[in-house]
Design a protein around this motif. Structure first.
Motif, short mmCIF file in Angstrom:
data_model
loop_
_atom_site.label_atom_id
_atom_site.label_comp_id
_atom_site.label_asym_id
_atom_site.label_seq_id
_atom_site.Cartn_x
_atom_site.Cartn_y
_atom_site.Cartn_z
N ILE A 185 20.47 -0.13 3.64
CA ILE A 185 21.35 0.66 2.75
C ILE A 185 20.91 0.52 1.29
N THR A 188 17.40 2.50 1.02
CA THR A 188 17.33 3.90 1.44
C THR A 188 18.63 4.66 1.23
N ASN A 189 19.73 3.94 0.98
CA ASN A 189 21.06 4.54 0.85
C ASN A 189 21.51 5.23 2.14
N TRP A 190 20.90 4.83 3.27
CA TRP A 190 21.29 5.39 4.58
C TRP A 190 22.40 4.52 5.16
N THR A 191 23.66 4.93 4.90
CA THR A 191 24.81 4.08 5.24
C THR A 191 25.10 4.01 6.74
N ARG A 192 24.49 4.92 7.51
CA ARG A 192 24.70 4.85 8.96
C ARG A 192 24.07 3.58 9.56
N ALA A 193 23.21 2.93 8.79
CA ALA A 193 22.60 1.68 9.27
C ALA A 193 23.68 0.63 9.56
#
Length: 317
Positions: A185, A188-193
């Motif tokens: 997160i 990459t700011n990919w919060t689904r992680a």
């Protein structure tokens, strides 16, 4: 003519001090692990609320289950070493099996709750503050490793200690998942992680919880010990000179490392008249205590002749 394996009783008396020392050591390990787990639990809940991290909250959920499980394990460790009485002839040894089953069931319930919430967050991911999540994940991992080191020496003592060790192991894996999710997160700011890490924790929980629940269930249902082939035991005992037949052969487990076996052994009239019953009994007890993967030191054999079979169902007047 009914005989019980006397070696089992001598063994218990001789090593009573050792058993007591082992019980105290287990309780100490559990108490230390509980203190560490409770501290991290409170910290994780606070940080999870501040950061809105489901993975951290999932790990806190595991910590909650673990804290309850460790409390239960501590109580069970005390109960399991209560002395036997006329009302409870094995003492409360079975308590550790019940405790392990409850802990496994608790892990499964937590897993289901986290899986549902994680699925929702995969569809609609929330905003997550990764910095606090990462710091708490690292702190949680350090604490879990400390608890594992404390419990490691006693994890093979019984099913209760195995359950406690498994719960803390799952928490350590959960902390690793939190750390990885926080790093993803952050970069990459990919919060689904966060949700994926939660699902990974669930995947790690279920197989272990199921195996533990299965092991406890087999003991509670009175199944034959898992590594004991009863047909092989019967065949081996039938090879003893003077043994003609075997019936009412039963084997079960009272508690961890305490398998029990009983049987009616028909011996030849010649062996009975020649006074060889004691010799046959010694060979039977040696057979079940030493020749199989599961060493059975609590065995009871009723030696009888074929003539006695017709009287077994006669009711006392």
């Amino acid at each position: 003519m009914q005989h019980e394996n006397e070696h089992a009783h001598h063994h218990d008396d001789t090593h009573g001090h050792t058993h007591s020392h082992g019980a105290n050591a287990s309780r100490t390990r559990l108490a230390i692990a509980l203190g560490i787990t409770a501290f991290i639990l409170v910290s994780e809940v606070v940080v999870a609320i501040l950061t809105d991290s489901l993975a951290l909250l999932a790990d806190a959920g595991h910590m909650t289950a673990d804290s309850a499980g460790l409390v239960l394990a501590l109580v069970v460790a005390h109960l399991a070493h209560k002395p036997a009485t006329d009302r409870s002839t094995w003492g409360l040894r079975r308590a550790e099996i019940i405790g392990a089953a409850i802990q496994a069931g608790g892990l499964a319930v937590i897993g289901i709750i986290v899986a549902v919430r994680a699925t929702i967050n995969l569809v609609n991911p929330p905003q997550i503050e990764s910095g606090g999540m990462l710091i708490m994940g690292v702190i949680g991992l350090v604490a879990n490793v400390a608890s594992l080191l404390v419990l490691m020496g006693g994890r093979e003592a019984n099913l209760n200690m195995r359950a406690a060790f498994l719960e803390v192991t799952n928490d350590a894996l959960g902390s690793i998942g939190v750390i990885v999710a926080a790093a993803v997160i952050h970069y990459t700011n990919w919060t689904r992680a966060d949700a994926l890490a939660s699902l990974l924790i669930v995947v790690l929980i279920f197989p272990r919880a199921a195996l533990l629940l299965r092991s406890a269930g087999m003991v509670l249902m009175g199944f034959t010990p898992e590594n004991l082939d009863l047909a092989e035991v019967r065949d081996h005992m039938l090879r003893i000179e003077g043994v003609e037949a075997i019936h009412d052969l039963h084997a079960w487990t009272v508690a961890s490392a305490m398998p029990v076996l009983t049987a009616h052994i028909i011996i030849s009239e010649e062996a009975f008249q020649a006074g060889r019953s004691e010799q046959i009994l010694d060979r039977l007890q040696n057979c079940v205590a030493k020749h199989f993967p599961v060493e059975i030191k609590h065995s009871t054999f009723q030696l009888e002749t074929a003539e006695h079979l017709g009287h077994e169902q006669i009711e006392c007047s």
